[in-house]
Motif scaffolding. Structure first.
Motif, PDB file in Angstrom:
ATOM      1  N   LEU A  16       1.019  -1.143  -0.067  1.00 60.70           N
ATOM      2  CA  LEU A  16      -0.265   0.382   0.043  1.00 60.70           C
ATOM      3  C   LEU A  16       0.763   0.930  -0.065  1.00 60.70           C
ATOM      4  CD1 LEU A  16      -3.007  -0.773   2.127  1.00 60.70           C
ATOM      5  CD2 LEU A  16      -2.822  -0.705   0.263  1.00 60.70           C
ATOM      6  N   HIS A  17       1.921   0.721   0.590  1.00 56.59           N
ATOM      7  CA  HIS A  17       2.767   2.394   1.076  1.00 56.59           C
ATOM      8  C   HIS A  17       3.735   2.442  -0.560  1.00 56.59           C
ATOM      9  CE1 HIS A  17       2.097   1.750   5.712  1.00 56.59           C
ATOM     10  NE2 HIS A  17       3.326   3.402   5.180  1.00 56.59           N
ATOM     11  N   ALA A  18       3.804   1.794  -1.715  1.00 59.12           N
ATOM     12  CA  ALA A  18       3.984   1.451  -2.730  1.00 59.12           C
ATOM     13  C   ALA A  18       3.242   2.366  -3.585  1.00 59.12           C
ATOM     14  CB  ALA A  18       4.474   0.019  -3.134  1.00 59.12           C
ATOM     15  N   GLU A  19       2.071   1.695  -3.237  1.00 59.02           N
ATOM     16  CA  GLU A  19       0.587   2.358  -4.599  1.00 59.02           C
ATOM     17  C   GLU A  19      -0.197   3.821  -4.344  1.00 59.02           C
ATOM     18  OE1 GLU A  19      -2.605  -0.971  -3.876  1.00 59.02           O
ATOM     19  OE2 GLU A  19      -1.181  -3.143  -4.028  1.00 59.02           O
ATOM     20  N   TYR A  20       0.248   4.246  -3.045  1.00 60.78           N
ATOM     21  CA  TYR A  20      -0.700   5.552  -2.888  1.00 60.78           C
ATOM     22  C   TYR A  20       0.007   6.455  -2.355  1.00 60.78           C
ATOM     23  CZ  TYR A  20      -4.591   2.937  -2.974  1.00 60.78           C
ATOM     24  OH  TYR A  20      -5.529   1.978  -2.640  1.00 60.78           O
ATOM     25  N   LYS A  21       0.342   7.553  -3.187  1.00 60.76           N
ATOM     26  CA  LYS A  21       1.074   8.539  -2.772  1.00 60.76           C
ATOM     27  C   LYS A  21       0.877   9.650  -2.861  1.00 60.76           C
ATOM     28  CE  LYS A  21       4.475   6.408  -4.147  1.00 60.76           C
ATOM     29  NZ  LYS A  21       6.471   4.987  -3.578  1.00 60.76           N
ATOM     30  N   PRO A  22       0.465  10.296  -1.544  1.00 62.29           N
ATOM     31  CA  PRO A  22       0.354   9.059   0.041  1.00 62.29           C
ATOM     32  C   PRO A  22      -0.125   8.326   0.154  1.00 62.29           C
ATOM     33  CG  PRO A  22      -0.682  11.586   0.306  1.00 62.29           C
ATOM     34  CD  PRO A  22      -0.456  11.675  -1.454  1.00 62.29           C
ATOM     35  N   LEU A  23      -0.113   7.231   1.330  1.00 62.78           N
ATOM     36  CA  LEU A  23      -1.042   6.445   1.263  1.00 62.78           C
ATOM     37  C   LEU A  23      -1.415   7.650   3.312  1.00 62.78           C
ATOM     38  CD1 LEU A  23      -2.165   3.518   2.199  1.00 62.78           C
ATOM     39  CD2 LEU A  23      -0.512   3.058   3.519  1.00 62.78           C
ATOM     40  N   VAL A  24      -2.771   7.270   3.011  1.00 61.60           N
ATOM     41  CA  VAL A  24      -3.468   8.426   4.000  1.00 61.60           C
ATOM     42  C   VAL A  24      -3.656   6.550   4.985  1.00 61.60           C
ATOM     43  CG1 VAL A  24      -5.234  10.165   5.359  1.00 61.60           C
ATOM     44  CG2 VAL A  24      -4.006   9.916   2.780  1.00 61.60           C
ATOM     45  N   LEU A  25      -3.760   7.085   6.523  1.00 58.80           N
ATOM     46  CA  LEU A  25      -3.801   6.087   7.741  1.00 58.80           C
ATOM     47  C   LEU A  25      -4.194   6.677   8.449  1.00 58.80           C
ATOM     48  CD1 LEU A  25      -0.514   4.066   7.826  1.00 58.80           C
ATOM     49  CD2 LEU A  25      -1.843   3.181   6.743  1.00 58.80           C
ATOM     50  N   PRO A  26      -5.646   6.656   9.028  1.00 64.68           N
ATOM     51  CA  PRO A  26      -6.700   7.392   9.338  1.00 64.68           C
ATOM     52  C   PRO A  26      -5.801   6.683  10.677  1.00 64.68           C
ATOM     53  CG  PRO A  26      -7.987   6.553   8.196  1.00 64.68           C
ATOM     54  CD  PRO A  26      -6.623   6.176   7.652  1.00 64.68           C
ATOM     55  N   THR A  27      -6.703   7.324  11.781  1.00 58.39           N
ATOM     56  CA  THR A  27      -5.755   7.144  13.346  1.00 58.39           C
ATOM     57  C   THR A  27      -7.534   7.157  14.240  1.00 58.39           C
ATOM     58  OG1 THR A  27      -3.749   8.491  12.798  1.00 58.39           O
ATOM     59  CG2 THR A  27      -3.766   8.394  15.167  1.00 58.39           C
ATOM     60  N   VAL A 227       4.657  13.857   0.553  1.00 54.90           N
ATOM     61  CA  VAL A 227       4.623  13.888   1.381  1.00 54.90           C
ATOM     62  C   VAL A 227       4.366  11.789   1.318  1.00 54.90           C
ATOM     63  CG1 VAL A 227       3.565  13.328   3.441  1.00 54.90           C
ATOM     64  CG2 VAL A 227       4.432  15.621   3.319  1.00 54.90           C
ATOM     65  N   GLY A 228       4.696  11.202   1.551  1.00 55.03           N
ATOM     66  CA  GLY A 228       4.442   9.608   0.857  1.00 55.03           C
ATOM     67  C   GLY A 228       3.145   8.798   1.920  1.00 55.03           C
ATOM     68  N   ARG A 229       3.302   9.906   3.023  1.00 53.82           N
ATOM     69  CA  ARG A 229       2.812   8.898   4.359  1.00 53.82           C
ATOM     70  C   ARG A 229       1.746  10.196   5.018  1.00 53.82           C
ATOM     71  NH1 ARG A 229       3.130   3.781   7.791  1.00 53.82           N
ATOM     72  NH2 ARG A 229       2.558   4.495   9.615  1.00 53.82           N
ATOM     73  N   ILE A 230       0.718   9.739   5.349  1.00 54.95           N
ATOM     74  CA  ILE A 230      -0.564  10.768   6.431  1.00 54.95           C
ATOM     75  C   ILE A 230      -0.878  10.088   7.608  1.00 54.95           C
ATOM     76  CG2 ILE A 230      -2.395  12.283   6.463  1.00 54.95           C
ATOM     77  CD1 ILE A 230      -1.705  12.994   3.508  1.00 54.95           C
ATOM     78  N   THR A 231      -0.865  10.805   8.723  1.00 58.79           N
ATOM     79  CA  THR A 231      -1.779  10.146   9.822  1.00 58.79           C
ATOM     80  C   THR A 231      -2.396  11.260  10.411  1.00 58.79           C
ATOM     81  OG1 THR A 231       0.580  10.578  11.025  1.00 58.79           O
ATOM     82  CG2 THR A 231      -0.105   8.406  10.298  1.00 58.79           C
ATOM     83  N   TYR A 232      -3.713  10.921  11.324  1.00 62.81           N
ATOM     84  CA  TYR A 232      -3.898  12.430  11.718  1.00 62.81           C
ATOM     85  C   TYR A 232      -3.610  12.171  13.280  1.00 62.81           C
ATOM     86  CZ  TYR A 232      -7.360  11.410   8.121  1.00 62.81           C
ATOM     87  OH  TYR A 232      -7.427  11.936   6.329  1.00 62.81           O
ATOM     88  N   GLY A 233      -2.960  11.977  14.083  1.00 62.29           N
ATOM     89  CA  GLY A 233      -2.790  11.915  14.926  1.00 62.29           C
ATOM     90  C   GLY A 233      -3.942  12.305  16.629  1.00 62.29           C
TER      91      GLY A 233
END
Length: 253
Positions: A16-27, A227-233
């Motif tokens: 998923l990190h390779a497929e999505y630019k960026p990968l959003v990971l809901p926190t 940015v390659g990855r996003i989280t919400y904290g």
């Protein structure tokens, strides 16, 4: 959780990190928020230490023991069929091998590790010490046969009076984490500074994680900045808190 499933989910998180630019990971912080995020279409999640602690009446900054965190995240991970990463703060005083073993046992396939050691008065690990800890995590994951995604966080910008003044030191630390085996790096509190984000994304060869507010920020801006990855904290939980107050206010006595 069955080790085979854990390995499959770890491999999926890497894909998923390779497929999505960026990968959003809901926190997320509990089974309800996890299932809600998956139902909204997200293929992977992260559990944040701050929202998890808030949901349990505990304090962030290692206000829970490692055993308490594992007990809390186990049902969250079991409630969804997607990869889940867990914010493990500075490691709760655990050796890297024990941290990875506990994470894998409950089905977690990624982790966030920071350099502010709250259990030791909030001191910040040196670049070498933090890199060595990450290297220990990488070795432990390899030994366990699970490609755990390691998100190496630094709080140098957070602690600095002038964030731009610690850029060189932060870049040195991020590169050291990359060399130690981190899969992504996470320089916190620079999400609103285009120049700093551009500088760090250009300085390393692995995804850079940025915090984002689900309402106030724009996905395309982060993509443009590399940015390659996003989280919400804690920001998703904060946004939902505001929305809940707005809904309830007219019903209050």
């Amino acid at each position: 959780m069955d080790l085979r499933i854990t390995v499959e989910r770890a491999q999926r998180l890497k894909q998923l990190h390779a497929e999505y630019k960026p990968l959003v990971l809901p926190t997320v912080w509990d089974s309800w928020s996890a299932r809600t995020a998956v139902d909204a279409g997200f293929p992977a999640l992260t559990i944040g230490s701050h929202p998890l602690a808030d949901s349990r009446g505990a304090g962030d900054h290692e206000g829970q023991t490692f055993e308490e965190v594992l007990a809390a995240v186990r049902p969250i991970i079991a409630s969804v069929d997607v990869p889940v990463s867990v914010d493990l703060e500075a490691g709760y005083g655990q050796k890297p091998a024990d941290l990875v073993a506990g994470l894998v046992e409950v089905g977690g396939v990624g982790l966030n590790i920071e350099d502010t050691v709250h259990s030791e008065g909030g001191r910040v690990r040196s670049t070498q010490e933090h890199a060595q800890y990450v290297a220990g995590l990488r070795a432990a994951a390899d030994d366990a046969g699970v490609p755990v995604w390691i998100n190496g966080r630094t709080d140098l910008f957070l602690h600095a009076e002038d964030a731009s003044g610690v850029l060189d030191e932060a870049v040195e630390r991020l590169r050291a984490l990359e060399q130690a085996g981190a899969d992504s790096v996470y320089p916190v509190t620079i999400q609103d500074d285009d120049d700093l984000l551009t500088a760090v994304t250009g300085a390393v060869g692995i995804p850079v994680n940025s915090t984002a507010h689900p309402v106030k920020h724009d996905l395309e801006r982060f993509r443009r900045l590399g940015v390659g990855r996003i989280t919400y904290g804690p920001l998703l939980q904060f946004a939902m808190t505001d929305a809940m107050k707005d809904m309830l206010r007219r019903w209050a006595p």
